[in-house]
Design a protein around this motif. Structure first.
Motif, PDB file in Angstrom:
ATOM      1  N   HIS A 192      75.714  91.752  65.435  1.00 39.10           N
ATOM      2  CA  HIS A 192      77.057  91.811  64.862  1.00 39.10           C
ATOM      3  C   HIS A 192      77.287  90.803  63.731  1.00 39.10           C
ATOM      4  O   HIS A 192      78.230  90.969  62.961  1.00 39.10           O
ATOM      5  CB  HIS A 192      78.102  91.563  65.964  1.00 39.10           C
ATOM      6  CG  HIS A 192      78.219  92.711  66.898  1.00 39.10           C
ATOM      7  ND1 HIS A 192      79.152  93.715  66.746  1.00 39.10           N
ATOM      8  CD2 HIS A 192      77.503  93.042  68.001  1.00 39.10           C
ATOM      9  CE1 HIS A 192      79.019  94.595  67.713  1.00 39.10           C
ATOM     10  NE2 HIS A 192      78.023  94.213  68.494  1.00 39.10           N
ATOM     11  N   TRP A 193      76.472  89.761  63.663  1.00 39.94           N
ATOM     12  CA  TRP A 193      76.695  88.741  62.626  1.00 39.94           C
ATOM     13  C   TRP A 193      75.465  87.878  62.508  1.00 39.94           C
ATOM     14  O   TRP A 193      74.891  87.455  63.533  1.00 39.94           O
ATOM     15  CB  TRP A 193      77.894  87.896  63.020  1.00 39.94           C
ATOM     16  CG  TRP A 193      78.572  87.112  61.936  1.00 39.94           C
ATOM     17  CD1 TRP A 193      78.484  87.281  60.581  1.00 39.94           C
ATOM     18  CD2 TRP A 193      79.490  86.030  62.128  1.00 39.94           C
ATOM     19  NE1 TRP A 193      79.285  86.386  59.931  1.00 39.94           N
ATOM     20  CE2 TRP A 193      79.919  85.602  60.864  1.00 39.94           C
ATOM     21  CE3 TRP A 193      79.990  85.389  63.252  1.00 39.94           C
ATOM     22  CZ2 TRP A 193      80.824  84.558  60.683  1.00 39.94           C
ATOM     23  CZ3 TRP A 193      80.891  84.352  63.075  1.00 39.94           C
ATOM     24  CH2 TRP A 193      81.306  83.944  61.816  1.00 39.94           C
ATOM     25  N   THR A 194      75.072  87.595  61.283  1.00 33.97           N
ATOM     26  CA  THR A 194      74.001  86.635  61.014  1.00 33.97           C
ATOM     27  C   THR A 194      74.397  85.816  59.790  1.00 33.97           C
ATOM     28  O   THR A 194      74.686  86.371  58.728  1.00 33.97           O
ATOM     29  CB  THR A 194      72.637  87.324  60.771  1.00 33.97           C
ATOM     30  OG1 THR A 194      72.768  88.289  59.728  1.00 33.97           O
ATOM     31  CG2 THR A 194      72.133  88.016  62.025  1.00 33.97           C
ATOM     32  N   VAL A 195      74.441  84.509  59.960  1.00 32.60           N
ATOM     33  CA  VAL A 195      74.782  83.588  58.872  1.00 32.60           C
ATOM     34  C   VAL A 195      73.717  82.500  58.835  1.00 32.60           C
ATOM     35  O   VAL A 195      73.476  81.830  59.842  1.00 32.60           O
ATOM     36  CB  VAL A 195      76.163  82.922  59.080  1.00 32.60           C
ATOM     37  CG1 VAL A 195      76.547  82.112  57.847  1.00 32.60           C
ATOM     38  CG2 VAL A 195      77.236  83.941  59.421  1.00 32.60           C
ATOM     39  N   LEU A 196      73.110  82.324  57.675  1.00 30.00           N
ATOM     40  CA  LEU A 196      72.079  81.309  57.485  1.00 30.00           C
ATOM     41  C   LEU A 196      72.573  80.225  56.534  1.00 30.00           C
ATOM     42  O   LEU A 196      73.565  80.413  55.826  1.00 30.00           O
ATOM     43  CB  LEU A 196      70.813  81.948  56.882  1.00 30.00           C
ATOM     44  CG  LEU A 196      70.185  83.091  57.655  1.00 30.00           C
ATOM     45  CD1 LEU A 196      69.070  83.736  56.833  1.00 30.00           C
ATOM     46  CD2 LEU A 196      69.659  82.610  58.984  1.00 30.00           C
ATOM     47  N   ASN A 197      71.849  79.108  56.492  1.00 31.02           N
ATOM     48  CA  ASN A 197      72.032  78.051  55.497  1.00 31.02           C
ATOM     49  C   ASN A 197      73.401  77.385  55.525  1.00 31.02           C
ATOM     50  O   ASN A 197      73.952  77.015  54.488  1.00 31.02           O
ATOM     51  CB  ASN A 197      71.711  78.577  54.086  1.00 31.02           C
ATOM     52  CG  ASN A 197      70.341  79.211  54.016  1.00 31.02           C
ATOM     53  OD1 ASN A 197      69.436  78.844  54.761  1.00 31.02           O
ATOM     54  ND2 ASN A 197      70.169  80.182  53.152  1.00 31.02           N
ATOM     55  N   ILE A 198      73.951  77.214  56.707  1.00 28.02           N
ATOM     56  CA  ILE A 198      75.196  76.448  56.848  1.00 28.02           C
ATOM     57  C   ILE A 198      74.804  74.967  56.799  1.00 28.02           C
ATOM     58  O   ILE A 198      73.951  74.528  57.575  1.00 28.02           O
ATOM     59  CB  ILE A 198      75.894  76.787  58.179  1.00 28.02           C
ATOM     60  CG1 ILE A 198      76.252  78.273  58.236  1.00 28.02           C
ATOM     61  CG2 ILE A 198      77.134  75.916  58.368  1.00 28.02           C
ATOM     62  CD1 ILE A 198      76.695  78.753  59.609  1.00 28.02           C
ATOM     63  N   PRO A 199      75.385  74.187  55.892  1.00 25.26           N
ATOM     64  CA  PRO A 199      74.985  72.778  55.756  1.00 25.26           C
ATOM     65  C   PRO A 199      75.126  71.995  57.065  1.00 25.26           C
ATOM     66  O   PRO A 199      76.028  72.247  57.863  1.00 25.26           O
ATOM     67  CB  PRO A 199      75.950  72.234  54.703  1.00 25.26           C
ATOM     68  CG  PRO A 199      76.408  73.433  53.942  1.00 25.26           C
ATOM     69  CD  PRO A 199      76.426  74.565  54.934  1.00 25.26           C
TER      70      PRO A 199
ATOM     71  N   PRO B 171      68.253  92.278  60.766  1.00 26.68           N
ATOM     72  CA  PRO B 171      68.727  91.205  61.636  1.00 26.68           C
ATOM     73  C   PRO B 171      67.696  90.802  62.689  1.00 26.68           C
ATOM     74  O   PRO B 171      67.679  89.651  63.132  1.00 26.68           O
ATOM     75  CB  PRO B 171      69.994  91.767  62.277  1.00 26.68           C
ATOM     76  CG  PRO B 171      70.090  93.181  61.883  1.00 26.68           C
ATOM     77  CD  PRO B 171      69.106  93.470  60.811  1.00 26.68           C
ATOM     78  N   ALA B 172      66.811  91.707  63.077  1.00 28.02           N
ATOM     79  CA  ALA B 172      65.757  91.349  64.030  1.00 28.02           C
ATOM     80  C   ALA B 172      64.801  90.326  63.415  1.00 28.02           C
ATOM     81  O   ALA B 172      64.325  89.421  64.109  1.00 28.02           O
ATOM     82  CB  ALA B 172      64.992  92.595  64.480  1.00 28.02           C
ATOM     83  N   VAL B 173      64.543  90.425  62.113  1.00 28.87           N
ATOM     84  CA  VAL B 173      63.691  89.444  61.437  1.00 28.87           C
ATOM     85  C   VAL B 173      64.398  88.090  61.400  1.00 28.87           C
ATOM     86  O   VAL B 173      63.773  87.046  61.590  1.00 28.87           O
ATOM     87  CB  VAL B 173      63.295  89.918  60.017  1.00 28.87           C
ATOM     88  CG1 VAL B 173      62.574  88.815  59.252  1.00 28.87           C
ATOM     89  CG2 VAL B 173      62.430  91.171  60.102  1.00 28.87           C
ATOM     90  N   VAL B 174      65.707  88.105  61.175  1.00 21.52           N
ATOM     91  CA  VAL B 174      66.478  86.855  61.211  1.00 21.52           C
ATOM     92  C   VAL B 174      66.348  86.225  62.602  1.00 21.52           C
ATOM     93  O   VAL B 174      66.049  85.035  62.732  1.00 21.52           O
ATOM     94  CB  VAL B 174      67.965  87.086  60.849  1.00 21.52           C
ATOM     95  CG1 VAL B 174      68.781  85.815  61.063  1.00 21.52           C
ATOM     96  CG2 VAL B 174      68.098  87.577  59.413  1.00 21.52           C
ATOM     97  N   GLY B 175      66.562  87.020  63.646  1.00 22.07           N
ATOM     98  CA  GLY B 175      66.445  86.515  65.011  1.00 22.07           C
ATOM     99  C   GLY B 175      65.063  85.964  65.305  1.00 22.07           C
ATOM    100  O   GLY B 175      64.919  84.894  65.904  1.00 22.07           O
TER     101      GLY B 175
END
Length: 175
Positions: free
Chosen positions: A82-89, A152-156
């Motif tokens: 449902h959501w993927t967010v990367l690179n949050i400082p 999103p599976a690659v992100v996970g």
């Protein structure tokens, strides 16, 4: 013997008190989510707002965070992202309600709805209670270089491979 047991208990408590933690003013562990976090589309008519999230006690070496929201109960054989967010400082410790799509920090990638950004909860009618696992990931790299349209599976997979720590807050929803 009592001293040894007390020492072990204090060490366990001390170690636990520094573990990464995820909290929210909008959702609670094991509790039903509001319809304002439900998707708008595919038969659902919610507000499609991402919930407020806060985190603390990041491990030493954390250079960025990622957030994911995943439904392991979706009737797909592989769950639903449902959501993927990367690179949050690493200096960031919260996101406000409805932050998805307005983030000036971080990098939202594609979900199983086919586009970047938060896609709210939307279990099939009559499919029973679904769990929604919101996860904060502490990462050893300031930037994870994945394209916006990545699976999103690659992100996970990437997050599980490199994370220093993670914390999960699981809310529920049913239609």
């Amino acid at each position: 013997m009592k001293r040894l047991a007390l020492s072990i208990a204090l060490i366990a408590f001390s170690a636990h008190s520094y573990a990464l933690e995820l909290t929210s003013s909008d959702i609670s562990e094991g509790q039903l989510m509001s319809s304002k976090f439900e998707y708008k589309g595919m038969g659902c008519d919610g507000g499609n707002l991402s919930p407020q999230l806060s985190w603390s006690n990041a491990p030493k070496g954390t250079k960025s965070f990622a957030i994911t929201a995943f439904d392991p109960d979706a009737p797909t054989g592989s769950g639903w992202w449902h959501w993927t967010v990367l690179n949050i400082p690493a200096t960031t410790t919260s996101l406000e309600q409805g932050a998805s799509g307005k983030l000036k920090i971080g990098h939202e990638t594609r979900t199983d709805y086919g586009k970047p950004g938060y896609g709210g909860v939307c279990p099939p009618e009559g499919d029973g209670m679904h769990r929604y696992q919101f996860t904060i990931w502490a990462l050893p790299e300031a930037k994870i270089d994945l394209p916006t349209d990545i699976s999103p599976a690659v992100v996970g997979f990437t997050l599980n491979k490199i994370a220093l720590d993670k914390a999960v807050l699981t809310a529920t929803y049913v239609r």
